[in-house]
Scaffold this active site. Structure first.
Site, PDB file in Angstrom:
ATOM      1  N   GLY A  12       1.024  19.745  13.403  1.00  0.00           N
ATOM      2  CA  GLY A  12       0.515  20.272  12.134  1.00  0.00           C
ATOM      3  C   GLY A  12       1.010  19.479  10.937  1.00  0.00           C
ATOM      4  O   GLY A  12       1.883  18.604  11.058  1.00  0.00           O
ATOM      5  N   ASP A  13       0.387  19.729   9.787  1.00  0.00           N
ATOM      6  CA  ASP A  13       0.758  19.119   8.513  1.00  0.00           C
ATOM      7  C   ASP A  13       0.614  17.599   8.512  1.00  0.00           C
ATOM      8  O   ASP A  13       1.352  16.891   7.823  1.00  0.00           O
ATOM      9  CB  ASP A  13       2.197  19.508   8.126  1.00  0.00           C
ATOM     10  CG  ASP A  13       2.388  21.009   8.122  1.00  0.00           C
ATOM     11  OD1 ASP A  13       1.447  21.706   7.703  1.00  0.00           O
ATOM     12  OD2 ASP A  13       3.459  21.480   8.544  1.00  0.00           O
ATOM     13  N   GLY A  40      -1.620  25.497   6.026  1.00  0.00           N
ATOM     14  CA  GLY A  40      -1.326  25.126   4.644  1.00  0.00           C
ATOM     15  C   GLY A  40      -1.812  23.711   4.437  1.00  0.00           C
ATOM     16  O   GLY A  40      -1.257  22.776   5.014  1.00  0.00           O
ATOM     17  N   HIS A  41      -2.880  23.575   3.685  1.00  0.00           N
ATOM     18  CA  HIS A  41      -3.464  22.248   3.455  1.00  0.00           C
ATOM     19  C   HIS A  41      -3.324  21.891   1.978  1.00  0.00           C
ATOM     20  O   HIS A  41      -3.750  22.644   1.116  1.00  0.00           O
ATOM     21  CB  HIS A  41      -4.949  22.235   3.809  1.00  0.00           C
ATOM     22  CG  HIS A  41      -5.250  22.688   5.210  1.00  0.00           C
ATOM     23  ND1 HIS A  41      -4.655  22.116   6.313  1.00  0.00           N
ATOM     24  CD2 HIS A  41      -6.073  23.637   5.679  1.00  0.00           C
ATOM     25  CE1 HIS A  41      -5.115  22.706   7.396  1.00  0.00           C
ATOM     26  NE2 HIS A  41      -5.972  23.644   7.050  1.00  0.00           N
ATOM     27  N   THR A  42      -2.746  20.727   1.724  1.00  0.00           N
ATOM     28  CA  THR A  42      -2.586  20.277   0.345  1.00  0.00           C
ATOM     29  C   THR A  42      -3.607  19.199   0.042  1.00  0.00           C
ATOM     30  O   THR A  42      -3.741  18.243   0.802  1.00  0.00           O
ATOM     31  CB  THR A  42      -1.177  19.675   0.138  1.00  0.00           C
ATOM     32  OG1 THR A  42      -0.239  20.571   0.706  1.00  0.00           O
ATOM     33  CG2 THR A  42      -0.875  19.436  -1.318  1.00  0.00           C
ATOM     34  N   ARG A 142      -9.044  43.330  23.459  1.00  0.00           N
ATOM     35  CA  ARG A 142     -10.261  44.085  23.110  1.00  0.00           C
ATOM     36  C   ARG A 142      -9.978  45.326  22.271  1.00  0.00           C
ATOM     37  O   ARG A 142     -10.660  46.326  22.386  1.00  0.00           O
ATOM     38  CB  ARG A 142     -11.056  44.424  24.381  1.00  0.00           C
ATOM     39  CG  ARG A 142     -11.594  43.161  25.041  1.00  0.00           C
ATOM     40  CD  ARG A 142     -12.024  43.379  26.440  1.00  0.00           C
ATOM     41  NE  ARG A 142     -10.888  43.698  27.283  1.00  0.00           N
ATOM     42  CZ  ARG A 142     -10.921  43.719  28.602  1.00  0.00           C
ATOM     43  NH1 ARG A 142     -12.026  43.458  29.235  1.00  0.00           N
ATOM     44  NH2 ARG A 142      -9.854  43.998  29.301  1.00  0.00           N
ATOM     45  N   GLN A 223      -3.761  24.002  12.081  1.00  0.00           N
ATOM     46  CA  GLN A 223      -2.748  23.599  13.072  1.00  0.00           C
ATOM     47  C   GLN A 223      -3.119  22.284  13.776  1.00  0.00           C
ATOM     48  O   GLN A 223      -3.786  21.471  13.165  1.00  0.00           O
ATOM     49  CB  GLN A 223      -2.489  24.715  14.089  1.00  0.00           C
ATOM     50  CG  GLN A 223      -1.863  25.965  13.495  1.00  0.00           C
ATOM     51  CD  GLN A 223      -2.857  26.828  12.750  1.00  0.00           C
ATOM     52  OE1 GLN A 223      -3.905  27.172  13.278  1.00  0.00           O
ATOM     53  NE2 GLN A 223      -2.545  27.193  11.532  1.00  0.00           N
ATOM     54  N   THR A 238       0.835  28.069  18.247  1.00  0.00           N
ATOM     55  CA  THR A 238       0.147  29.138  17.541  1.00  0.00           C
ATOM     56  C   THR A 238      -0.778  29.829  18.543  1.00  0.00           C
ATOM     57  O   THR A 238      -0.854  29.420  19.707  1.00  0.00           O
ATOM     58  CB  THR A 238      -0.589  28.591  16.291  1.00  0.00           C
ATOM     59  OG1 THR A 238      -1.015  29.701  15.500  1.00  0.00           O
ATOM     60  CG2 THR A 238      -1.793  27.732  16.663  1.00  0.00           C
ATOM     61  N   THR A 298       3.900  23.889   3.532  1.00  0.00           N
ATOM     62  CA  THR A 298       2.995  24.325   2.473  1.00  0.00           C
ATOM     63  C   THR A 298       2.874  25.851   2.460  1.00  0.00           C
ATOM     64  O   THR A 298       2.627  26.461   1.428  1.00  0.00           O
ATOM     65  CB  THR A 298       1.585  23.703   2.700  1.00  0.00           C
ATOM     66  OG1 THR A 298       1.752  22.317   2.980  1.00  0.00           O
ATOM     67  CG2 THR A 298       0.689  23.865   1.499  1.00  0.00           C
ATOM     68  N   THR A 300       5.248  28.225   4.193  1.00  0.00           N
ATOM     69  CA  THR A 300       6.494  28.998   4.153  1.00  0.00           C
ATOM     70  C   THR A 300       7.605  28.305   3.371  1.00  0.00           C
ATOM     71  O   THR A 300       8.669  28.889   3.175  1.00  0.00           O
ATOM     72  CB  THR A 300       6.997  29.256   5.593  1.00  0.00           C
ATOM     73  OG1 THR A 300       7.125  27.991   6.240  1.00  0.00           O
ATOM     74  CG2 THR A 300       6.039  30.137   6.369  1.00  0.00           C
ATOM     75  N   LYS A 330       0.692   8.850   5.619  1.00  0.00           N
ATOM     76  CA  LYS A 330       2.085   8.728   5.185  1.00  0.00           C
ATOM     77  C   LYS A 330       2.779   7.441   5.602  1.00  0.00           C
ATOM     78  O   LYS A 330       4.002   7.418   5.793  1.00  0.00           O
ATOM     79  CB  LYS A 330       2.875   9.954   5.652  1.00  0.00           C
ATOM     80  CG  LYS A 330       2.303  11.256   5.077  1.00  0.00           C
ATOM     81  CD  LYS A 330       3.254  12.404   5.195  1.00  0.00           C
ATOM     82  CE  LYS A 330       3.440  13.097   3.899  1.00  0.00           C
ATOM     83  NZ  LYS A 330       4.251  14.283   3.923  1.00  0.00           N
TER      84      LYS A 330
END
Ligand code: GDP
Ligand code: IMO
Ligand code: MG
Length: 428
Positions: A12-13, A40-42, A142, A223, A238, A298, A300, A330
């Site tokens: 993730g991230d 959390g997407h920036t 269900r 994720q 997740t 992003t 927590t 990055k």
């Protein structure tokens, strides 16, 4: 180019929100098919920075129709908050559509997420505490509540009653918490009816018609591959399918309609929460990656664990997702590091593994076998063409490309919209 998918190759991230933004106005629909507000997407656009959790990042692009599909779990209070916040900043959100079949996250899911984590003690997963796991558990059991139930008060009440009958016993008798009242849950859910009314529809049909009409549809995963409930580092994952297959079950568009699969991957590796991480660094270098890369969650705000690039993991992600293109992000964070180690295989109790070990226990014991690459000292954030990059950075990318099982089509050299080197058109 009808349907394209973006997912993460690591934990993730990786910069999925940013990669979605890269495709921008060439896309007609952006679909979130899994997860909820654990994501959390920036996205950085000029001086504006947006952090999105539940809504797909494509909502920031004018003209795009954003879709929350059936595979998502929706916290309605968060939906309202995110929409209000975007509207206040002048973003038009009126096109948003939400699947009638998506499940909702209620107060009892959030409570259960927190108390079960506390109960696990040392064995905790480190969830985001947003109620994601309990909401998906109810779906599979269900006893979940779907968006469409909110439009039938009698059914809604029956379902909430059925769910709480068991859950209240657990909350009170095992976790020593107060029981949750049926009325409070039903009333809260009904209060979102007006908001939902214009949005709710058969999003599967909508996507089918979009493809038929030659529109471009982008699936944006929350994720990533190693957090996938089936293919990730279970149980430190997740509760949904973040890999390419999830886009099909999570949206109702058949698998053969997805033409391109883009996996976003960092030039190093990060992880939030618990679980195995072979290339994790515990020294000053790990701190440097976190500091220079601003590796704080992003969602927590937790400090992300950092380590070197893991090529067997990249190959695994390429295979599981059928990756056609990687977006490497990055790279700028590695500038100034003298030599850059890359994990090329694992050593498990003296045995070399070139692929991900079959058993999770072996992965927990995997020691990275590193190959070292010479670094570069130049600031690369201004590079826009591959040729602009220092020779050692070019060689690093080419080496990763060779080891990782797919071409590296775009390279992030900074967080801003234009800070990217595009080598191959992602939609071509
Ligand atoms: P997502 O969850 O995959 O959408 O990723 P996040 O938004 O949680 O985390 C990625 C972070 O990296 C964000 O803060 C981005 O602004 C930032 N980012 C993305 N690409 C680059 C890049 O190429 N260089 C740098 N320095 N930052 C980047
Ligand atoms: P994006 O979309 C990084 C992690 C949590 C925890 C585990 C289970 O921004 O890449 P959950 O609340 O989902 O039950 O937590 O998964 N996790 C993420 N880590 N990025 C995410 O989303 C994550 N979503 C969940 O930290 O370890
Ligand atoms: Mg994120």
């Amino acid at each position: 180019m009808p349907a394209v998918l973006i997912t993460g190759a690591q934990w993730g991230d990786e910069g999925k929100g940013r990669a979605t933004d890269l495709l921008g106005s060439r896309v007609d629909y952006v679909v979130k098919f899994n997860g909820g507000n654990n994501a959390g997407h920036t996205v950085v656009i000029g001086d504006e920075k947006y952090a999105l959790h539940l809504l797909p990042s494509g909502i920031l692009t004018p003209g795009v129709t954003p879709i929350i599909a059936n595979g998502v779990v929706v916290d309605l209070a968060v939906l309202k908050q995110e929409l209000d916040a975007l509207n206040e900043r002048g973003v038009d959100t009126s096109k948003l559509k939400v699947s009638a079949n998506a499940h909702v996250i209620t107060a009892y899911h959030r409570t259960l997420d927190k108390v079960t984590e506390r109960f696990l003690g040392k064995r905790q997963i480190g969830t985001t505490g947003r109620g994601i796991g309990p909401a998906y558990a109810d779906k599979i059991n269900r006893v979940g509540i779907r968006i469409q139930d909110i439009f039938d008060e009698s059914i809604l009440r029956q379902k909430v009653e059925a769910a709480l009958e068991f859950k209240n016993q657990v909350l009170v008798k095992i976790y020593n918490r107060r029981a949750i009242g049926v009325d409070e849950v039903v009333e809260e859910l009904l209060s979102f009816r007006e908001l939902l009314e214009p949005m709710v529809c058969d999003t599967g049909l909508m996507l089918h018609e979009a493809i038929r009409d030659d529109k471009t549809v982008l699936f944006e995963a929350g994720q990533a591959t190693m957090l996938d409930i089936d293919h990730g580092t279970y149980p430190f994952v997740t509760s949904s399918n973040a890999t390419a297959g999830g886009a099909s079950t999570g949206s109702g568009l058949p698998p053969h309609r997805i033409d391109r699969v883009i996996a976003v991957i960092k030039a190093y590796t990060t992880r939030v929460g618990a679980g195995p991480f072979p290339t994790e660094l515990f020294d000053e270098m790990g701190e440097q990656l976190a500091r220079v890369g601003h590796e704080y969650g992003t969602t927590t705000g937790r400090l992300r664990r950092c380590g070197w690039y893991d090529a067997p993991m990249a190959r695994y992600a390429a295979r599981i997702n059928g990756v056609t293109d990687f977006v490497l992000t990055k790279l700028d964070v590695l500038s100034g590091i003298e030599t850059i180690p890359v994990c090329v295989a694992y050593d498990v109790n003296g045995v070399r593994h070139d692929e991900m070990p079959v058993n999770q226990t072996d992965f927990h014991h995997a020691k990275p076998i590193y190959q070292e690459f010479p670094g570069w000292t130049e600031d690369i954030s201004g590079a826009r063409r591959f040729e602009d990059l220092p020779k050692n950075a070019q060689d690093y990318i080419l080496a990763l490309e060779k080891m990782s099982g797919s071409r590296m089509s775009a390279i992030g050299v900074g967080p801003e919209r234009e800070q990217v080197v595009v080598r191959h058109d992602l939609l071509d």
